[in-house]
Enzyme design. Structure first.
Site, PDB file in Angstrom:
ATOM      1  N   ILE A  94      40.723  36.078  31.186  1.00  0.00           N
ATOM      2  CA  ILE A  94      41.045  35.422  32.507  1.00  0.00           C
ATOM      3  C   ILE A  94      42.592  34.746  32.574  1.00  0.00           C
ATOM      4  O   ILE A  94      43.054  34.478  31.531  1.00  0.00           O
ATOM      5  CB  ILE A  94      40.266  34.036  32.381  1.00  0.00           C
ATOM      6  CG1 ILE A  94      38.950  34.319  32.038  1.00  0.00           C
ATOM      7  CG2 ILE A  94      40.401  33.144  33.682  1.00  0.00           C
ATOM      8  CD1 ILE A  94      37.872  33.313  31.503  1.00  0.00           C
ATOM      9  N   CYS A  95      43.188  35.155  33.530  1.00  0.00           N
ATOM     10  CA  CYS A  95      44.515  34.551  33.939  1.00  0.00           C
ATOM     11  C   CYS A  95      44.488  33.351  34.424  1.00  0.00           C
ATOM     12  O   CYS A  95      44.455  33.298  35.735  1.00  0.00           O
ATOM     13  CB  CYS A  95      45.140  35.755  34.957  1.00  0.00           C
ATOM     14  SG  CYS A  95      46.958  35.265  34.822  1.00  0.00           S
TER      15      CYS A  95
END
Length: 160
Positions: A94-95
């Site tokens: 997840i960014c």
């Protein structure tokens, strides 16, 4: 695999968050497992409401606490199948700045796992289309299953 040795601060904090979660779980989230106490799996319902892309979907999020939690952020990833989202890679990475410390990271020891999962639901709720991040296949091939905390993230898009 070496056994992790958790600081007393980490153990107390994780136990405190677990107790709070069990008393008052975040909206749309259910703790599927917490055995051992330092590894959680959360069932997360996609945000509901008009125009919500993920309303009928349920996702699993794995949270692996570090030995130095809360000074060091936990590892947070979506388990397969990960949502198709511009900030979520196919391998579940997840960014999102609050998941990382360091130069660009926004992690704070004041954050709790309840706040983190609510941020993830908010990120899903704000999406306008289902699409993978640019370079998804290349990123996943390059990093495999190693920790997303080892990636050098650039947080420049706050519109999704």
């Amino acid at each position: 695999m070496a056994t992790k040795t958790f600081s007393t601060v980490a153990q107390r904090r994780i136990q405190s968050e677990l107790n709070e979660w069990l008393r008052s779980p975040p909206e749309g989230c259910l703790l599927e497992s917490c055995e051992p106490m330092t590894s959680w799996v959360v069932l997360m319902q996609g945000p509901e409401g008009h125009g919500r892309l993920y309303a009928d979907e349920v996702f699993r999020v794995k949270i692996e606490f570090s030995e130095q939690y809360p000074l060091d952020p936990p590892e947070v990833i979506f388990l397969s199948p990960a949502p198709i989202h511009p900030h979520i890679y196919s391998n579940g990475h997840i960014c999102l700045d609050i998941l990382y410390s360091g130069q660009n990271g926004g992690w704070s020891p004041a954050l709790t796992m309840s706040k983190v999962v609510l941020s993830l639901r908010s990120m899903l709720a704000s999406a306008t289309e289902k699409r993978k991040p640019p370079g998804d296949a290349e990123y996943c091939a390059r990093v495999g299953n190693r920790s997303p905390k080892l990636s050098k993230w650039v947080f420049e898009d706050d519109k999704v």
